[in-house]
Design an enzyme around this catalytic site. Structure first.
Site: not given
Length: 255
Positions: A109, A129
């Site tokens: 990210e 995730e």
């Protein structure tokens, strides 16, 4: 290396920001997030800094959030800037991710919050995730489909699988794919080419590209003029024209 969690280093008009926690695979804790945020503020505030490169020490870009620090009660984010001091409010000036090794979860990210990505052939990207019944909340899901085709973004996000540098390059995520150990050097070369241009024009161009997707067609050119006209009337614009006619390199002043 220094025990500081982040090492900012000025190289000419470029600010190199190195995440310096190799023993933790450069995972982000509170101190690292605050230091990155401070570096981003410095980049935007210093008029003689024109671009930045963010990278990781020890052959890894960033493994995301430091889980040990999180369990100890730390938050790997800062107000306004968000996770790692960058994902919610990236700098106004161009920033390049120089990726060696893993850029996972929050580390990916961070890279996606940058404007360009230079990756070594040994780089691996991923938003894993979902494998832990979590959601990538640092902007990765929102940005990924803007960077690569929709179906690729869905596959990467929903499987949580690692993506090697070759596949990432094929999907259009990477600006430069280079041999292992050369990502920073290649990113600095690219940053130098950007920093050689008029800094006001570069900054405005970045903002127009980022914001244009949110502009209605009825106001798009008005919004573009709002950002471009101050550049057109700047001292640097006159210097650019003067340097061209005088057949010399321009001397930018950022105003």
């Amino acid at each position: 290396m220094s025990e500081q969690p982040v090492l900012p280093e000025r190289r000419g008009n470029v600010l190199v920001v190195t995440i310096n926690r190799p023993a933790a695979r450069n995972a982000i804790n509170t101190a690292a997030a605050e230091a990155i945020a401070a570096a981003m503020a410095r980049l935007d505030e210093e008029p003689t800094l024109f671009a930045s490169v963010i990278t990781g020490a020890g052959g890894t870009f960033c493994a995301g959030m430091d889980l040990k620090a999180f369990l100890a009660g730390e938050r790997p984010s800062v107000p306004v800037r968000g996770f790692a001091g960058i994902v919610e409010s990236p700098p106004d000036k161009p920033i390049i991710a120089a990726v060696e090794g893993y850029a996972l979860a929050g580390g990916f990210e961070i890279a996606l919050a940058c404007d360009l990505i230079v990756a070594a052939e040994n780089a691996k990207f991923g938003l894993p995730e979902v494998k832990r019944s979590l959601v990538a909340g640092g902007g990765g899901l929102m940005r990924l489909s803007e960077r690569i085709p929709y179906y690729k973004a869905m596959e990467w996000a929903l499987t949580g699988d690692l993506v090697d540098a070759a596949r990432a390059d094929e999907a259009g995520l990477i600006n430069r794919l280079v041999p292992a150990g050369q990502a920073l050097e290649a990113a600095l070369e690219l940053a130098g080419r950007i920093a050689a241009n008029g800094p006001l024009a570069v900054r405005a161009s970045k903002q127009i590209i980022m914001k244009a997707r949110d502009w209605d067609s009825s106001v798009a050119f008005d919004e573009q003029r709002r950002l471009s006209e101050p550049v057109r009337s700047s001292e640097d614009a006159r210097e650019g024209a003067r340097a061209f006619t005088e057949k010399r390199a321009p001397r930018w002043r950022g105003r």
